[in-house]
Design a protein around this motif. Sequence first.
Motif, PDB file in Angstrom:
ATOM      1  N   VAL A  18       0.718  -1.260   0.083  1.00 45.71           N
ATOM      2  CA  VAL A  18      -0.097  -0.165  -0.059  1.00 45.71           C
ATOM      3  C   VAL A  18       0.816   1.354  -0.268  1.00 45.71           C
ATOM      4  N   GLU A  19       1.956   1.241   0.727  1.00 48.17           N
ATOM      5  CA  GLU A  19       2.747   2.401   0.665  1.00 48.17           C
ATOM      6  C   GLU A  19       3.243   2.825  -0.587  1.00 48.17           C
ATOM      7  N   ASP A  20       3.591   1.795  -1.721  1.00 44.41           N
ATOM      8  CA  ASP A  20       3.922   2.189  -2.891  1.00 44.41           C
ATOM      9  C   ASP A  20       2.734   2.624  -3.892  1.00 44.41           C
ATOM     10  N   ILE A  21       1.531   2.298  -3.242  1.00 47.66           N
ATOM     11  CA  ILE A  21       0.364   3.012  -4.042  1.00 47.66           C
ATOM     12  C   ILE A  21       0.161   4.350  -3.368  1.00 47.66           C
ATOM     13  N   LEU A  22       0.301   4.530  -2.114  1.00 45.13           N
ATOM     14  CA  LEU A  22       0.221   5.887  -1.557  1.00 45.13           C
ATOM     15  C   LEU A  22       1.225   6.938  -2.137  1.00 45.13           C
ATOM     16  N   LYS A  23       2.502   6.419  -2.526  1.00 49.87           N
ATOM     17  CA  LYS A  23       3.654   7.239  -2.965  1.00 49.87           C
ATOM     18  C   LYS A  23       3.307   7.769  -4.219  1.00 49.87           C
ATOM     19  N   GLY A  24       2.447   6.896  -5.166  1.00 50.15           N
ATOM     20  CA  GLY A  24       2.119   7.175  -6.609  1.00 50.15           C
ATOM     21  C   GLY A  24       1.120   8.242  -6.598  1.00 50.15           C
ATOM     22  N   MET A  25       0.090   8.106  -5.313  1.00 46.78           N
ATOM     23  CA  MET A  25      -0.914   8.851  -5.434  1.00 46.78           C
ATOM     24  C   MET A  25      -0.463  10.488  -4.847  1.00 46.78           C
TER      25      MET A  25
END
Lengths: 105, 105
Positions: A18-25
């Motif tokens: 989820v951290e990767d998704i959050l970074k992208g967002m």
Amino acid sequence: MAGFKHLVIVKFKEDVVVEDILKGMQKLVSEIDAVKSFEWGQDIEGEEMLRQGFTHAFLMTFEDKQGYTAFVGHPCHVEFSATFSTAIDKIVLLDFPSVVAKAAT
Amino acid sequence: MAGFKHLVIVKFKEDVVVEDILKGMQKLVSEIDAVKSFEWGQDIEGEEMLRQGFTHAFLMTFEDKQGYTAFVGHPCHVEFSATFSTAIDKIVLLDFPSVVAKAAT
């Protein structure tokens, strides 16, 4: 801030970082001026029955519907969405003009 | 405002007068000081597939989790919830400390 809201609630697939998704967002909203504010949260203590598997809420605010439309069609959003959609197990999207019924003081 | 959020998304039963529910909710948040802000919206144009039948989003903000707990246990909320629960067809609740990733300017 009232404006036009884009609300996304999701349950991610189990193997998703989820951290990767959050970074992208985070990168996405910083790149697109039409996004006036962005906040999110993870429900870690609600009752499972009431949240029905959903764990994360993402809320973006735009000045108006035009701002939202510009965001949706922005190349960065189109690219991000393609990745995002592979990460989700369940999703609900709601887009609406916000009615502020009690303003923050 | 960051704080602690209480997010409710619902699909009402077909015979429900949503305006009456909204009036009750407006009264509720005005009666309870712990509710720092309240906004809501109705998705009238999103894609049916993406909103999965849900039509309304309600978002309350509290200073912190304690404020939210006070709200949940407040007699006015307990009374309102009993009525509200009879009006809904589907519901998802998410309660979370909000992370502001892009602040309104």
